[in-house]
Design an enzyme around this catalytic site. Structure first.
Site, short mmCIF file in Angstrom:
data_model
loop_
_atom_site.label_atom_id
_atom_site.label_comp_id
_atom_site.label_asym_id
_atom_site.label_seq_id
_atom_site.Cartn_x
_atom_site.Cartn_y
_atom_site.Cartn_z
N HIS A 123 0.88 -1.18 0.00
CA HIS A 123 0.00 0.00 0.00
C HIS A 123 0.92 1.23 0.00
O HIS A 123 2.03 1.17 0.51
CB HIS A 123 -0.83 -0.06 1.29
CG HIS A 123 -1.91 0.95 1.41
ND1 HIS A 123 -1.67 2.24 1.82
CD2 HIS A 123 -3.25 0.88 1.21
CE1 HIS A 123 -2.81 2.90 1.86
NE2 HIS A 123 -3.79 2.10 1.49
N ASP A 200 2.97 -4.91 8.13
CA ASP A 200 1.77 -4.11 7.96
C ASP A 200 0.58 -5.08 8.05
O ASP A 200 0.29 -5.81 7.11
CB ASP A 200 1.81 -3.40 6.60
CG ASP A 200 0.50 -2.70 6.27
OD1 ASP A 200 -0.47 -2.83 7.04
OD2 ASP A 200 0.44 -2.04 5.21
N GLN A 203 -4.57 -5.47 6.96
CA GLN A 203 -5.59 -6.35 6.38
C GLN A 203 -5.54 -7.76 6.95
O GLN A 203 -6.12 -8.68 6.37
CB GLN A 203 -5.41 -6.42 4.85
CG GLN A 203 -5.57 -5.10 4.13
CD GLN A 203 -7.01 -4.60 4.07
OE1 GLN A 203 -7.94 -5.33 4.39
NE2 GLN A 203 -7.18 -3.36 3.69
N LYS A 226 -10.40 -0.75 10.51
CA LYS A 226 -10.51 -1.94 9.65
C LYS A 226 -10.81 -3.20 10.46
O LYS A 226 -10.93 -4.28 9.92
CB LYS A 226 -9.20 -2.13 8.86
CG LYS A 226 -8.97 -1.03 7.81
CD LYS A 226 -7.76 -1.33 6.99
CE LYS A 226 -7.24 -0.15 6.19
NZ LYS A 226 -8.07 0.21 5.03
N CYS A 364 -4.72 2.48 -3.67
CA CYS A 364 -3.49 3.00 -3.04
C CYS A 364 -2.33 2.05 -3.25
O CYS A 364 -1.52 1.81 -2.33
CB CYS A 364 -3.68 3.28 -1.55
SG CYS A 364 -4.87 4.55 -1.22
#
Ligand code: PLP
Length: 414
Positions: A123, A200, A203, A226, A364
Protein backbone atom coordinates in the site's frame (compact mmCIF):
# COMPACT_ATOMS: atom_id res chain seq x y z
CA UNK A 1 -18.24 -23.24 15.96
CA UNK A 2 -21.11 -22.17 13.76
CA UNK A 3 -21.59 -18.38 13.52
CA UNK A 4 -25.18 -17.23 13.49
CA UNK A 5 -24.80 -14.60 10.76
CA UNK A 6 -28.44 -13.52 10.89
CA UNK A 7 -28.06 -12.69 14.60
CA UNK A 8 -24.61 -11.10 14.09
CA UNK A 9 -25.99 -8.78 11.39
CA UNK A 10 -28.45 -7.37 13.93
CA UNK A 11 -25.46 -5.96 15.84
CA UNK A 12 -24.54 -3.76 12.85
CA UNK A 13 -27.20 -1.05 12.43
CA UNK A 14 -25.90 0.21 9.08
CA UNK A 15 -26.41 -3.16 7.38
CA UNK A 16 -30.20 -2.89 7.40
CA UNK A 17 -30.11 0.26 5.25
CA UNK A 18 -31.36 0.53 1.71
CA UNK A 19 -29.33 2.16 -1.06
CA UNK A 20 -31.30 3.42 -4.09
CA UNK A 21 -34.18 1.32 -2.83
CA UNK A 22 -32.11 -1.89 -2.68
CA UNK A 23 -30.80 -3.63 0.44
CA UNK A 24 -27.23 -2.51 1.12
CA UNK A 25 -24.67 -5.17 0.20
CA UNK A 26 -21.50 -3.91 1.84
CA UNK A 27 -18.43 -5.46 0.21
CA UNK A 28 -15.89 -2.71 0.89
CA UNK A 29 -14.59 -4.11 4.17
CA UNK A 30 -10.97 -3.80 3.07
CA UNK A 31 -11.42 -0.02 3.03
CA UNK A 32 -13.23 0.11 6.36
CA UNK A 33 -15.44 -2.22 8.36
CA UNK A 34 -18.85 -1.44 9.81
CA UNK A 35 -19.27 -1.01 13.56
CA UNK A 36 -21.39 -3.07 15.93
CA UNK A 37 -23.68 -1.42 18.49
CA UNK A 38 -21.28 -2.53 21.21
CA UNK A 39 -18.56 -0.23 19.79
CA UNK A 40 -20.90 2.66 18.99
CA UNK A 41 -22.44 2.53 22.48
CA UNK A 42 -19.04 2.30 24.15
CA UNK A 43 -18.08 5.67 22.64
CA UNK A 44 -21.32 7.19 23.85
CA UNK A 45 -20.74 5.66 27.30
CA UNK A 46 -17.22 7.14 27.63
CA UNK A 47 -18.41 10.62 26.63
CA UNK A 48 -21.45 10.48 28.87
CA UNK A 49 -19.88 8.94 31.99
CA UNK A 50 -16.09 9.23 32.34
CA UNK A 51 -14.87 11.85 29.86
CA UNK A 52 -11.79 13.72 31.16
CA UNK A 53 -8.26 14.23 29.93
CA UNK A 54 -6.07 11.32 30.97
CA UNK A 55 -2.76 10.80 32.80
CA UNK A 56 -2.68 14.38 34.10
CA UNK A 57 -5.58 14.70 36.47
CA UNK A 58 -5.87 13.60 40.07
CA UNK A 59 -9.65 13.88 39.94
CA UNK A 60 -12.04 10.97 39.79
CA UNK A 61 -13.09 11.21 36.13
CA UNK A 62 -9.51 11.58 34.94
CA UNK A 63 -8.56 8.45 36.85
CA UNK A 64 -11.44 6.49 35.32
CA UNK A 65 -10.61 7.68 31.79
CA UNK A 66 -6.91 6.86 32.31
CA UNK A 67 -7.83 3.40 33.56
CA UNK A 68 -10.04 2.86 30.53
CA UNK A 69 -7.24 3.88 28.11
CA UNK A 70 -4.63 1.74 29.88
CA UNK A 71 -6.98 -1.25 30.05
CA UNK A 72 -7.50 -0.86 26.31
CA UNK A 73 -3.74 -1.08 25.87
CA UNK A 74 -3.78 -4.37 27.79
CA UNK A 75 -6.61 -5.67 25.60
CA UNK A 76 -4.53 -4.93 22.49
CA UNK A 77 -1.49 -6.51 24.13
CA UNK A 78 -3.49 -9.68 24.76
CA UNK A 79 -4.98 -9.66 21.25
CA UNK A 80 -1.49 -9.63 19.71
CA UNK A 81 0.05 -11.71 22.52
CA UNK A 82 2.71 -9.06 23.12
CA UNK A 83 5.06 -9.57 26.07
CA UNK A 84 4.31 -6.24 27.70
CA UNK A 85 1.68 -3.51 27.37
CA UNK A 86 4.60 -1.01 27.05
CA UNK A 87 5.07 -2.41 23.58
CA UNK A 88 1.66 -1.14 22.43
CA UNK A 89 1.69 2.45 21.15
CA UNK A 90 -1.56 4.13 20.13
CA UNK A 91 -1.29 6.12 16.91
CA UNK A 92 -3.79 7.51 14.40
CA UNK A 93 -3.62 4.33 12.33
CA UNK A 94 -1.46 2.12 10.13
CA UNK A 95 -0.20 5.08 8.12
CA UNK A 96 0.96 7.04 11.15
CA UNK A 97 2.51 3.91 12.70
CA UNK A 98 4.63 3.29 9.60
CA UNK A 99 5.60 6.96 9.36
CA UNK A 100 6.65 6.85 13.01
CA UNK A 101 8.95 3.87 12.48
CA UNK A 102 10.28 5.15 9.14
CA UNK A 103 11.20 8.47 10.74
CA UNK A 104 12.55 7.27 14.09
CA UNK A 105 14.28 4.20 12.68
CA UNK A 106 15.96 5.82 9.68
CA UNK A 107 17.07 8.88 11.69
CA UNK A 108 18.72 6.78 14.37
CA UNK A 109 19.72 3.50 12.73
CA UNK A 110 20.56 4.30 9.10
CA UNK A 111 23.34 6.00 7.25
CA UNK A 112 23.24 7.18 3.62
CA UNK A 113 23.29 4.13 1.34
CA UNK A 114 21.70 1.79 3.90
CA UNK A 115 18.84 -0.27 2.52
CA UNK A 116 15.20 -0.82 3.42
CA UNK A 117 13.42 -3.68 1.64
CA UNK A 118 9.71 -3.64 0.79
CA UNK A 119 7.62 -5.68 -1.69
CA UNK A 120 5.92 -4.54 -4.87
CA UNK A 121 2.48 -5.28 -3.42
CA UNK A 122 2.68 -2.59 -0.72
CA UNK A 123 0.00 0.00 0.00
CA UNK A 124 1.26 3.56 -0.58
CA UNK A 125 1.53 3.92 3.19
CA UNK A 126 4.36 1.39 3.18
CA UNK A 127 6.12 3.01 0.23
CA UNK A 128 5.93 6.78 0.58
CA UNK A 129 7.17 7.09 4.21
CA UNK A 130 10.36 5.30 3.11
CA UNK A 131 10.68 7.52 0.03
CA UNK A 132 10.43 10.55 2.32
CA UNK A 133 13.28 9.08 4.36
CA UNK A 134 15.25 8.49 1.18
CA UNK A 135 15.24 12.27 0.71
CA UNK A 136 15.94 13.04 4.37
CA UNK A 137 18.43 10.37 5.45
CA UNK A 138 19.73 9.00 2.13
CA UNK A 139 18.48 5.41 2.55
CA UNK A 140 17.91 3.25 -0.54
CA UNK A 141 14.67 1.40 -1.17
CA UNK A 142 14.79 -2.14 -2.59
CA UNK A 143 11.72 -3.91 -3.95
CA UNK A 144 10.91 -7.63 -3.95
CA UNK A 145 8.91 -8.59 -7.07
CA UNK A 146 5.60 -10.52 -7.13
CA UNK A 147 4.87 -13.38 -9.51
CA UNK A 148 1.78 -13.72 -11.71
CA UNK A 149 -0.18 -15.36 -8.87
CA UNK A 150 0.59 -12.42 -6.63
CA UNK A 151 3.20 -14.09 -4.42
CA UNK A 152 6.68 -13.14 -3.29
CA UNK A 153 9.52 -15.66 -3.10
CA UNK A 154 11.90 -16.11 -0.20
CA UNK A 155 14.75 -16.73 -2.68
CA UNK A 156 14.18 -13.29 -4.19
CA UNK A 157 14.07 -11.78 -0.74
CA UNK A 158 17.31 -13.43 0.31
CA UNK A 159 19.01 -12.19 -2.85
CA UNK A 160 18.11 -8.61 -1.90
CA UNK A 161 19.54 -8.77 1.64
CA UNK A 162 23.04 -7.31 1.92
CA UNK A 163 25.25 -6.05 4.72
CA UNK A 164 23.58 -2.66 4.19
CA UNK A 165 20.04 -3.94 4.77
CA UNK A 166 18.63 -2.31 7.88
CA UNK A 167 14.95 -3.28 7.84
CA UNK A 168 12.36 -5.27 5.88
CA UNK A 169 8.86 -3.82 5.85
CA UNK A 170 6.08 -5.85 4.25
CA UNK A 171 2.37 -6.32 4.14
CA UNK A 172 0.89 -9.39 5.83
CA UNK A 173 -2.23 -9.55 3.63
CA UNK A 174 -2.35 -7.61 0.35
CA UNK A 175 -5.32 -5.23 0.15
CA UNK A 176 -5.44 -5.78 -3.63
CA UNK A 177 -4.54 -9.42 -4.20
CA UNK A 178 -5.58 -10.93 -0.89
CA UNK A 179 -2.26 -12.80 -0.79
CA UNK A 180 -1.25 -13.91 2.71
CA UNK A 181 2.50 -13.42 2.75
CA UNK A 182 4.66 -16.00 4.56
CA UNK A 183 5.64 -13.49 7.24
CA UNK A 184 6.90 -16.09 9.74
CA UNK A 185 9.41 -17.37 7.18
CA UNK A 186 10.36 -13.83 6.13
CA UNK A 187 11.07 -12.92 9.76
CA UNK A 188 13.08 -16.10 10.31
CA UNK A 189 15.17 -15.40 7.23
CA UNK A 190 15.64 -11.72 8.09
CA UNK A 191 16.75 -12.54 11.62
CA UNK A 192 19.39 -14.93 10.27
CA UNK A 193 20.88 -11.77 8.76
CA UNK A 194 20.20 -9.66 11.90
CA UNK A 195 17.63 -7.60 10.07
CA UNK A 196 14.44 -6.51 11.90
CA UNK A 197 11.01 -6.77 10.24
CA UNK A 198 7.94 -4.52 10.25
CA UNK A 199 4.61 -6.18 9.42
CA UNK A 200 1.77 -4.11 7.96
CA UNK A 201 -1.15 -6.03 9.48
CA UNK A 202 -3.85 -3.57 8.33
CA UNK A 203 -5.59 -6.35 6.38
CA UNK A 204 -4.73 -9.33 8.56
CA UNK A 205 -5.53 -8.80 12.25
CA UNK A 206 -9.29 -8.80 11.54
CA UNK A 207 -9.12 -12.12 9.67
CA UNK A 208 -6.33 -14.29 11.06
CA UNK A 209 -4.73 -14.78 14.42
CA UNK A 210 -1.50 -12.81 14.83
CA UNK A 211 0.85 -13.72 17.67
CA UNK A 212 3.76 -11.28 17.76
CA UNK A 213 5.80 -13.44 20.14
CA UNK A 214 5.40 -16.57 18.01
CA UNK A 215 6.22 -14.55 14.89
CA UNK A 216 9.09 -12.78 16.68
CA UNK A 217 8.31 -9.70 14.58
CA UNK A 218 10.01 -6.49 15.57
CA UNK A 219 7.20 -4.10 14.61
CA UNK A 220 3.57 -4.65 13.64
CA UNK A 221 0.97 -2.03 12.75
CA UNK A 222 -2.79 -1.90 12.18
CA UNK A 223 -5.79 0.47 12.06
CA UNK A 224 -8.79 0.26 14.37
CA UNK A 225 -11.34 1.18 11.68
CA UNK A 226 -10.51 -1.94 9.65
CA UNK A 227 -11.14 -4.17 12.65
CA UNK A 228 -14.67 -2.98 13.57
CA UNK A 229 -13.36 -0.19 15.82
CA UNK A 230 -13.62 3.59 15.41
CA UNK A 231 -11.68 5.71 12.92
CA UNK A 232 -8.74 7.89 13.95
CA UNK A 233 -6.89 5.39 16.10
CA UNK A 234 -4.46 2.58 15.39
CA UNK A 235 -1.64 0.59 16.87
CA UNK A 236 2.09 0.27 16.61
CA UNK A 237 3.49 -2.81 18.29
CA UNK A 238 7.27 -2.78 18.76
CA UNK A 239 9.63 -5.02 20.68
CA UNK A 240 10.64 -3.18 23.84
CA UNK A 241 14.33 -3.41 22.92
CA UNK A 242 13.61 -1.54 19.69
CA UNK A 243 11.20 1.05 21.07
CA UNK A 244 13.68 1.84 23.86
CA UNK A 245 16.37 2.44 21.28
CA UNK A 246 14.37 4.67 18.92
CA UNK A 247 14.01 8.45 19.40
CA UNK A 248 10.56 10.09 19.78
CA UNK A 249 8.62 10.88 16.62
CA UNK A 250 6.68 13.92 17.80
CA UNK A 251 7.27 16.30 20.69
CA UNK A 252 4.72 17.74 23.09
CA UNK A 253 2.85 16.94 26.27
CA UNK A 254 2.86 13.41 27.74
CA UNK A 255 6.01 12.27 25.98
CA UNK A 256 8.45 14.07 28.31
CA UNK A 257 9.98 13.30 31.71
CA UNK A 258 11.15 16.90 32.25
CA UNK A 259 11.44 20.01 30.10
CA UNK A 260 13.73 23.00 30.41
CA UNK A 261 15.05 25.35 27.75
CA UNK A 262 18.48 23.76 28.19
CA UNK A 263 17.56 20.08 28.18
CA UNK A 264 14.46 17.93 27.80
CA UNK A 265 14.30 14.28 28.83
CA UNK A 266 11.76 11.82 27.53
CA UNK A 267 9.12 9.72 29.21
CA UNK A 268 9.32 5.93 29.44
CA UNK A 269 7.47 3.58 27.08
CA UNK A 270 4.82 3.71 25.76
CA UNK A 271 4.34 7.43 26.51
CA UNK A 272 7.56 8.48 24.74
CA UNK A 273 5.70 7.88 21.45
CA UNK A 274 2.33 9.32 22.43
CA UNK A 275 2.73 13.10 22.30
CA UNK A 276 -0.39 15.12 23.07
CA UNK A 277 -3.79 14.05 24.39
CA UNK A 278 -4.32 10.44 23.37
CA UNK A 279 -7.57 9.23 21.82
CA UNK A 280 -8.80 7.53 24.99
CA UNK A 281 -12.36 7.29 23.62
CA UNK A 282 -11.06 5.59 20.49
CA UNK A 283 -8.79 3.22 22.41
CA UNK A 284 -11.65 2.17 24.70
CA UNK A 285 -13.93 1.55 21.71
CA UNK A 286 -11.17 -0.34 19.87
CA UNK A 287 -10.83 -2.62 22.90
CA UNK A 288 -14.59 -3.19 22.72
CA UNK A 289 -14.23 -4.18 19.04
CA UNK A 290 -11.48 -6.66 19.94
CA UNK A 291 -13.69 -8.07 22.70
CA UNK A 292 -16.48 -8.44 20.14
CA UNK A 293 -14.17 -10.41 17.83
CA UNK A 294 -12.98 -12.54 20.73
CA UNK A 295 -16.58 -13.38 21.57
CA UNK A 296 -17.22 -14.61 18.02
CA UNK A 297 -13.81 -16.30 17.94
CA UNK A 298 -11.20 -15.41 15.34
CA UNK A 299 -10.94 -19.08 14.31
CA UNK A 300 -14.67 -19.16 13.55
CA UNK A 301 -14.45 -15.86 11.69
CA UNK A 302 -11.53 -17.15 9.65
CA UNK A 303 -13.29 -20.38 8.77
CA UNK A 304 -16.49 -18.61 7.69
CA UNK A 305 -14.67 -15.93 5.68
CA UNK A 306 -12.67 -18.63 3.89
CA UNK A 307 -15.95 -20.30 2.96
CA UNK A 308 -17.19 -16.97 1.57
CA UNK A 309 -13.97 -16.49 -0.39
CA UNK A 310 -14.14 -19.97 -1.97
CA UNK A 311 -17.83 -19.55 -2.75
CA UNK A 312 -17.37 -16.08 -4.26
CA UNK A 313 -14.32 -17.12 -6.31
CA UNK A 314 -16.30 -20.05 -7.76
CA UNK A 315 -19.29 -17.84 -8.57
CA UNK A 316 -17.30 -15.02 -10.15
CA UNK A 317 -15.13 -17.37 -12.21
CA UNK A 318 -18.27 -18.56 -14.00
CA UNK A 319 -18.84 -15.08 -15.44
CA UNK A 320 -17.73 -14.59 -19.03
CA UNK A 321 -14.77 -12.25 -19.40
CA UNK A 322 -13.95 -12.40 -15.66
CA UNK A 323 -10.31 -11.90 -14.68
CA UNK A 324 -9.35 -12.21 -11.02
CA UNK A 325 -6.10 -10.55 -9.93
CA UNK A 326 -4.40 -12.49 -7.14
CA UNK A 327 -4.65 -16.26 -7.25
CA UNK A 328 -2.30 -17.28 -4.45
CA UNK A 329 -3.21 -20.53 -2.72
CA UNK A 330 -2.95 -18.64 0.57
CA UNK A 331 -5.53 -15.87 0.29
CA UNK A 332 -7.67 -13.76 2.55
CA UNK A 333 -11.20 -12.60 1.74
CA UNK A 334 -10.43 -10.09 -1.00
CA UNK A 335 -11.24 -10.46 -4.71
CA UNK A 336 -9.94 -7.92 -7.21
CA UNK A 337 -11.34 -8.29 -10.69
CA UNK A 338 -12.14 -6.83 -14.09
CA UNK A 339 -14.72 -8.05 -16.59
CA UNK A 340 -14.01 -7.78 -20.31
CA UNK A 341 -13.18 -4.24 -21.25
CA UNK A 342 -15.51 -2.70 -18.70
CA UNK A 343 -13.82 0.15 -16.88
CA UNK A 344 -13.59 -0.52 -13.14
CA UNK A 345 -15.29 2.79 -12.47
CA UNK A 346 -18.32 1.95 -14.66
CA UNK A 347 -18.64 -1.44 -12.96
CA UNK A 348 -18.43 0.13 -9.49
CA UNK A 349 -20.99 2.85 -10.29
CA UNK A 350 -23.50 0.43 -11.79
CA UNK A 351 -23.12 -2.02 -8.89
CA UNK A 352 -23.66 0.89 -6.52
CA UNK A 353 -27.01 1.61 -8.22
CA UNK A 354 -28.01 -1.95 -7.31
CA UNK A 355 -27.04 -1.35 -3.67
CA UNK A 356 -23.62 -3.05 -3.78
CA UNK A 357 -20.66 -1.19 -2.27
CA UNK A 358 -17.36 -2.29 -3.82
CA UNK A 359 -14.06 -0.45 -4.21
CA UNK A 360 -12.77 0.71 -7.58
CA UNK A 361 -9.47 2.24 -8.62
CA UNK A 362 -5.82 1.65 -7.78
CA UNK A 363 -6.47 0.84 -4.09
CA UNK A 364 -3.49 3.00 -3.04
CA UNK A 365 -1.17 0.54 -4.76
CA UNK A 366 -0.23 2.25 -8.01
CA UNK A 367 3.13 0.45 -8.43
CA UNK A 368 1.30 -2.89 -8.18
CA UNK A 369 -1.29 -1.74 -10.74
CA UNK A 370 1.56 -0.96 -13.11
CA UNK A 371 2.94 -4.48 -12.66
CA UNK A 372 -0.53 -5.95 -13.26
CA UNK A 373 -0.79 -3.79 -16.38
CA UNK A 374 -4.07 -2.15 -15.36
CA UNK A 375 -5.11 1.29 -14.24
CA UNK A 376 -7.36 -0.10 -11.54
CA UNK A 377 -9.62 -2.98 -10.55
CA UNK A 378 -12.94 -3.60 -8.84
CA UNK A 379 -12.47 -5.05 -5.37
CA UNK A 380 -14.97 -7.00 -3.30
CA UNK A 381 -13.75 -7.61 0.25
CA UNK A 382 -15.73 -9.71 2.70
CA UNK A 383 -16.36 -9.64 6.43
CA UNK A 384 -18.05 -12.18 8.72
CA UNK A 385 -21.39 -10.37 8.40
CA UNK A 386 -21.55 -10.99 4.65
CA UNK A 387 -23.63 -13.87 3.30
CA UNK A 388 -23.64 -16.28 0.37
CA UNK A 389 -26.93 -14.67 -0.75
CA UNK A 390 -25.10 -11.34 -1.03
CA UNK A 391 -22.42 -13.03 -3.13
CA UNK A 392 -25.10 -14.55 -5.39
CA UNK A 393 -26.55 -11.06 -5.80
CA UNK A 394 -23.08 -9.66 -6.59
CA UNK A 395 -22.52 -12.32 -9.27
CA UNK A 396 -25.97 -11.73 -10.84
CA UNK A 397 -25.43 -7.98 -10.79
CA UNK A 398 -21.99 -8.27 -12.44
CA UNK A 399 -23.62 -10.39 -15.16
CA UNK A 400 -26.24 -7.68 -15.72
CA UNK A 401 -23.51 -5.05 -16.11
CA UNK A 402 -21.57 -7.34 -18.46
CA UNK A 403 -24.69 -7.76 -20.57
CA UNK A 404 -25.13 -3.98 -20.79
CA UNK A 405 -21.56 -3.75 -22.12
CA UNK A 406 -22.03 -6.74 -24.44
CA UNK A 407 -19.14 -8.66 -22.88
CA UNK A 408 -18.67 -12.00 -24.62
CA UNK A 409 -16.52 -14.99 -23.73
CA UNK A 410 -13.84 -13.48 -25.95
CA UNK A 411 -12.44 -10.77 -23.77
CA UNK A 412 -9.21 -8.92 -23.38
CA UNK A 413 -8.45 -10.90 -20.21
CA UNK A 414 -8.83 -14.53 -21.32
N1 PLP B 1 -1.80 -0.94 4.60
C1 PLP B 1 -2.75 -1.66 3.99
C2 PLP B 1 -2.43 -3.04 3.52
C3 PLP B 1 -4.02 -1.14 3.80
O1 PLP B 1 -4.95 -1.85 3.18
C4 PLP B 1 -4.29 0.18 4.25
C5 PLP B 1 -5.60 0.80 4.02
O2 PLP B 1 -6.33 0.44 3.13
C6 PLP B 1 -3.27 0.88 4.89
C7 PLP B 1 -2.04 0.30 5.05
C8 PLP B 1 -3.49 2.28 5.42
O3 PLP B 1 -4.40 2.26 6.47
P1 PLP B 1 -4.91 3.62 7.13
O4 PLP B 1 -5.43 4.46 6.01
O5 PLP B 1 -6.00 3.18 8.06
O6 PLP B 1 -3.77 4.24 7.84
Amino acid sequence: MYLNIEEIRKDFPILSQKVYGNPLVYLDNGATTQKPYQVIRKMEEVYSTINANIHRGVHHLSQLATESHENARKTVQKYLNACNSNEIIFTRGTTESINLIASSFCRSQCRPGDEIIITSMEHHSNIVPWQLQKDITGIELKIIPVNEKGEISLENLEKQITSKTKLISLVHVSNVLGTINPVAKVIQLAHQHDVPVLIDAAQSVQHISVDVQALECDFLVFSSHKIYGPTGIGVLYGKEKWLDKLPPYQGGGEMIASVSFEKTTYNSLPFKFEAGTPDYVGSTALAEALNYINTLGLENINQYENELLTYATGKLMQIDGMKIFGTSSLKSSVISFLVGDIHHYDMGMLLDRMGIAVRTGHHCAQPLMEILGVEGTVRASFAFYNTKEEIDFLAESIKKVAKMFHVTTISKYR
